[in-house]
Design a protein around this motif. Structure first.
Motif, PDB file in Angstrom:
ATOM      1  N   THR A  94       0.839  -1.203   0.000  1.00 55.86           N
ATOM      2  CA  THR A  94       0.000   0.000   0.000  1.00 55.86           C
ATOM      3  C   THR A  94       0.874   1.253   0.000  1.00 55.86           C
ATOM      4  O   THR A  94       1.836   1.346   0.743  1.00 55.86           O
ATOM      5  CB  THR A  94      -0.923  -0.001   1.229  1.00 55.86           C
ATOM      6  OG1 THR A  94      -1.848  -1.069   1.090  1.00 55.86           O
ATOM      7  CG2 THR A  94      -1.668   1.309   1.382  1.00 55.86           C
ATOM      8  N   GLY A 144      -3.871   1.209  -3.184  1.00 55.06           N
ATOM      9  CA  GLY A 144      -4.690   1.374  -1.984  1.00 55.06           C
ATOM     10  C   GLY A 144      -4.567   0.183  -1.046  1.00 55.06           C
ATOM     11  O   GLY A 144      -3.543  -0.486  -1.011  1.00 55.06           O
ATOM     12  N   TYR A 175      -5.735   6.177   4.196  1.00 57.42           N
ATOM     13  CA  TYR A 175      -6.419   4.918   3.906  1.00 57.42           C
ATOM     14  C   TYR A 175      -7.456   4.494   4.950  1.00 57.42           C
ATOM     15  O   TYR A 175      -8.185   3.537   4.725  1.00 57.42           O
ATOM     16  CB  TYR A 175      -5.378   3.799   3.752  1.00 57.42           C
ATOM     17  CG  TYR A 175      -4.386   4.124   2.666  1.00 57.42           C
ATOM     18  CD1 TYR A 175      -4.726   3.967   1.329  1.00 57.42           C
ATOM     19  CD2 TYR A 175      -3.132   4.629   2.968  1.00 57.42           C
ATOM     20  CE1 TYR A 175      -3.834   4.284   0.326  1.00 57.42           C
ATOM     21  CE2 TYR A 175      -2.228   4.948   1.965  1.00 57.42           C
ATOM     22  CZ  TYR A 175      -2.589   4.776   0.649  1.00 57.42           C
ATOM     23  OH  TYR A 175      -1.710   5.102  -0.340  1.00 57.42           O
TER      24      TYR A 175
END
Length: 128
Positions: A54, A64, A110
């Motif tokens: 990520t 992501g 995130y």
């Protein structure tokens, strides 16, 4: 008479899993080769059906979060290989201090996406 039990290893808690209040589900994933040694707790995202760290960039797209790596694994140094099979946690409550991601990434970026997936964070105190 031989022993019925053998010592296979030692369990050392790493504080990645912060709670069992939500079910913890895991599934297999094909990690892209050439990422070197990845540690348990690494946040993994998917692109082109393969898993990447990520926050890393792939063809100008930032990767992501899809899940959290369940175990240490070596993906090698060559990028032209098929990939390496591993597992990721898809849901659960985890200690954000145990997460690993690309050094340029921030967890705040995130967190909302992780909640939608069923990945929640809870700080864990260190006890001696």
């Amino acid at each position: 008479m031989g022993s019925l039990f053998k010592e296979k290893g030692e369990f050392v808690p790493d504080k990645l899993i912060a709670s069992n209040t939500l079910p913890i589900f895991a599934e297999g994933i094909l990690l892209a080769s050439g990422q070197g040694k990845l540690k348990r707790g690494t946040l993994i995202g998917k692109s082109d059906e393969k898993g990447y760290i990520t926050g890393s960039t792939l063809e100008e797209n930032v990767i992501g979060v899809t899940g959290i790596l369940t175990d240490d694994i070596d993906t090698g140094t060559e990028t032209n290989l098929e990939g390496v099979v591993s597992t990721i946690y898809l849901t659960g409550v985890f200690n954000p201090e145990a997460f690993i991601m690309d050094e340029t990434a921030s967890l705040d970026t995130y967190k909302d996406a992780m909640r939608k997936l069923g990945i929640f964070t809870k700080n864990v105190q260190e006890y001696e």
